[in-house]
Design an enzyme around this catalytic site. Sequence first.
Site, PDB file in Angstrom:
ATOM      1  N   HIS A   1     -13.830  -3.651  -5.595  1.00  0.00           N
ATOM      2  CA  HIS A   1     -14.610  -2.671  -4.843  1.00  0.00           C
ATOM      3  C   HIS A   1     -15.843  -2.148  -5.578  1.00  0.00           C
ATOM      4  O   HIS A   1     -16.773  -1.688  -4.927  1.00  0.00           O
ATOM      5  CB  HIS A   1     -13.720  -1.517  -4.377  1.00  0.00           C
TER       6      HIS A   1
ATOM      7  N   LYS B   1       0.835  -1.202   0.000  1.00  0.00           N
ATOM      8  CA  LYS B   1       0.000   0.000   0.000  1.00  0.00           C
ATOM      9  C   LYS B   1       0.869   1.250   0.000  1.00  0.00           C
ATOM     10  O   LYS B   1       0.581   2.216  -0.721  1.00  0.00           O
ATOM     11  CB  LYS B   1      -0.965   0.017   1.196  1.00  0.00           C
TER      12      LYS B   1
HETATM   13  N1  LIG Z   1      -9.257   5.394   4.938  1.00  0.00           N
HETATM   14  C1  LIG Z   1      -9.093   4.347   4.170  1.00  0.00           C
HETATM   15  O1  LIG Z   1      -8.214   4.301   3.321  1.00  0.00           O
HETATM   16  C2  LIG Z   1     -10.024   3.188   4.337  1.00  0.00           C
HETATM   17  C3  LIG Z   1      -9.739   1.985   3.685  1.00  0.00           C
HETATM   18  C4  LIG Z   1     -10.580   0.904   3.917  1.00  0.00           C
HETATM   19  C5  LIG Z   1     -11.658   1.026   4.780  1.00  0.00           C
HETATM   20  N2  LIG Z   1     -11.906   2.216   5.396  1.00  0.00           N
HETATM   21  C6  LIG Z   1     -13.017   2.373   6.332  1.00  0.00           C
HETATM   22  O2  LIG Z   1     -12.773   1.503   7.431  1.00  0.00           O
HETATM   23  C7  LIG Z   1     -14.008   1.179   8.051  1.00  0.00           C
HETATM   24  C8  LIG Z   1     -14.012  -0.290   8.393  1.00  0.00           C
HETATM   25  O3  LIG Z   1     -12.957  -0.547   9.266  1.00  0.00           O
HETATM   26  P1  LIG Z   1     -12.970  -1.834  10.220  1.00  0.00           P
HETATM   27  O4  LIG Z   1     -13.309  -3.026   9.439  1.00  0.00           O
HETATM   28  O5  LIG Z   1     -11.717  -1.813  11.000  1.00  0.00           O
HETATM   29  O6  LIG Z   1     -14.261  -1.556  11.124  1.00  0.00           O
HETATM   30  P2  LIG Z   1     -14.433  -1.014  12.612  1.00  0.00           P
HETATM   31  O7  LIG Z   1     -13.570   0.128  12.904  1.00  0.00           O
HETATM   32  O8  LIG Z   1     -15.903  -0.844  12.788  1.00  0.00           O
HETATM   33  O9  LIG Z   1     -13.956  -2.248  13.492  1.00  0.00           O
HETATM   34  C9  LIG Z   1     -14.643  -3.479  13.400  1.00  0.00           C
HETATM   35  C10 LIG Z   1     -15.174  -3.929  14.773  1.00  0.00           C
HETATM   36  O10 LIG Z   1     -14.093  -4.484  15.509  1.00  0.00           O
HETATM   37  C11 LIG Z   1     -13.989  -3.854  16.772  1.00  0.00           C
HETATM   38  N3  LIG Z   1     -12.564  -3.869  17.109  1.00  0.00           N
HETATM   39  C12 LIG Z   1     -11.566  -3.196  16.482  1.00  0.00           C
HETATM   40  N4  LIG Z   1     -10.386  -3.562  16.988  1.00  0.00           N
HETATM   41  C13 LIG Z   1     -10.624  -4.487  17.947  1.00  0.00           C
HETATM   42  C14 LIG Z   1      -9.783  -5.255  18.798  1.00  0.00           C
HETATM   43  N5  LIG Z   1      -8.452  -5.184  18.724  1.00  0.00           N
HETATM   44  N6  LIG Z   1     -10.379  -6.092  19.668  1.00  0.00           N
HETATM   45  C15 LIG Z   1     -11.744  -6.220  19.717  1.00  0.00           C
HETATM   46  N7  LIG Z   1     -12.576  -5.529  18.925  1.00  0.00           N
HETATM   47  C16 LIG Z   1     -12.013  -4.676  18.030  1.00  0.00           C
HETATM   48  C17 LIG Z   1     -14.615  -2.507  16.603  1.00  0.00           C
HETATM   49  O11 LIG Z   1     -15.081  -1.986  17.828  1.00  0.00           O
HETATM   50  C18 LIG Z   1     -15.748  -2.815  15.641  1.00  0.00           C
HETATM   51  O12 LIG Z   1     -16.846  -3.322  16.346  1.00  0.00           O
HETATM   52  C19 LIG Z   1     -15.096   1.586   7.074  1.00  0.00           C
HETATM   53  O13 LIG Z   1     -15.739   2.737   7.556  1.00  0.00           O
HETATM   54  C20 LIG Z   1     -14.333   1.914   5.799  1.00  0.00           C
HETATM   55  O14 LIG Z   1     -14.964   2.930   5.037  1.00  0.00           O
HETATM   56  C21 LIG Z   1     -11.098   3.278   5.197  1.00  0.00           C
HETATM   57 ZN   LIG Z   2     -11.700  -1.988   0.964  1.00  0.00          ZN
END
Ligand SMILES: NC(=O)c1ccc[n+]([C@@H]2O[C@H](COP(=O)([O-])OP(=O)(O)OC[C@H]3O[C@@H](n4cnc5c(N)ncnc54)[C@H](O)[C@@H]3O)[C@@H](O)[C@H]2O)c1
Ligand SMILES: [Zn+2]
Length: 382
Positions: free
Chosen positions: A260, A239
Amino acid sequence: MTAPLRSAPAANEPELVKVDLGARSYDIVIGRGVAGSLGERIAALRPGAKTFIVTDENVAREILPAITQSLGRAGVKTDSIVVPPGESSKSFPVFEMVCEAVVGARIERGDLVVALGGGVIGDLAGFAAAVVRRGLDYVQVPTSLLAQVDSSVGGKTAIDSAHGKNLIGAFHQPILVVADTALLDTLPIREFRAGYAEMAKYGLLGDAAFFDWLEANWKEVFSGGPARDHAIAVSCRAKAAIVARDERETGDRQLLNLGHTFGHALEAACGYSDRLLHGEAIAIGMALAFEFSAGRQGLCPKAEAARVVRHLAAAGLPTRIQDISPPLPSIDELMELIAQDKKIKRGRLTFILVRGIGDAFIETGVDAAEVRAFLSEKLAER
Ligand SMILES: NC(=O)c1ccc[n+]([C@@H]2O[C@H](COP(=O)([O-])OP(=O)(O)OC[C@H]3O[C@@H](n4cnc5c(N)ncnc54)[C@H](O)[C@@H]3O)[C@@H](O)[C@H]2O)c1
Ligand SMILES: [Zn+2]
């Protein structure tokens, strides 16, 4: 339970990946236990800076106490806000709360915001950092696999609009990413798998050898240890290289959208709910992108597409639209959602297609009728 953190790095030296963006370059530190050194790292990078941690309830329970301790040991002052978990926190009301809390804690230019959590927290806290006081520096401490291999790197930050996901945001690079792979031990397995889809994506889009390696080693990636650390480092390096070439996604960075266009449409059709996590949608989307490239487009050997499906399914990911719990979207609904997706220029659909595993490319002239015919066939499958 609070995850144990060490103040010294684990037995293995942490891996360092540099994101090369001139004056905005930063390091990604990867390894088991590296969050234990967060305080020291921040104190070294920004002597005297205060920090403001943004996190969610789940992460606060599992990880926040240890992070606060690490900062305290290094003499770094800290405050925090805990928001509800889940996508609904990428909203104007929660964003306002976070911005006001940062201002209220008297975080000034020179101080730091710390995003402690998954992609939701990274995007939310990163965007708050981008705008409060016209821009504060921030550190990413990703705690989900998806955040460690994808969202914490590259500086895309955003909240959601009523019109769609991630529509209100900014490019704002962090000054440091600390990816402690031990923090993933408390991540629910379904979330881990979803993040694994994005990891496999790096192999599929540009690194066939990494995909081979994942096929042989994915179980060790799931169970933790050196294989997990290695795979996260390879993903971050992939990345970082793409972001360094194309920070603002005018060219090559679009390759990261493999799977995607289909994936976003399926996610939207499921209302961004627990029915289909982002990574799960991307797993189906990548399977579809390979099958579309292999079938109607005749670009990629069919055996390669089958191999992709086989591996994702072996890792427990959905690979077919039928793997989603009903009701399934109709073809009209899917085509409408694909048309709304941002990767459209002058009526032509832009897709990331593949010539094979590790060989993705940007195709700007995909005929929507071909996509419709392909998806209709897929929806009719039993
Ligand atoms: N900025 C970017 O380049 C980019 C790229 C891809 C995705 N995203 C965004 O990321 C988001 C999804 O991220 P995600 O999948 O991490 O979701 P998230 O942040 O909702 O985390 C997923 C779940 O896991 C829990 N969690 C996280 N870490 C934990 C841990 N260590 N132990 C226990 N529980 C934990 C969280 O509380 C949540 O319930 C979306 O909003 C997406 O749009 C952004
Ligand atoms: Zn993605």
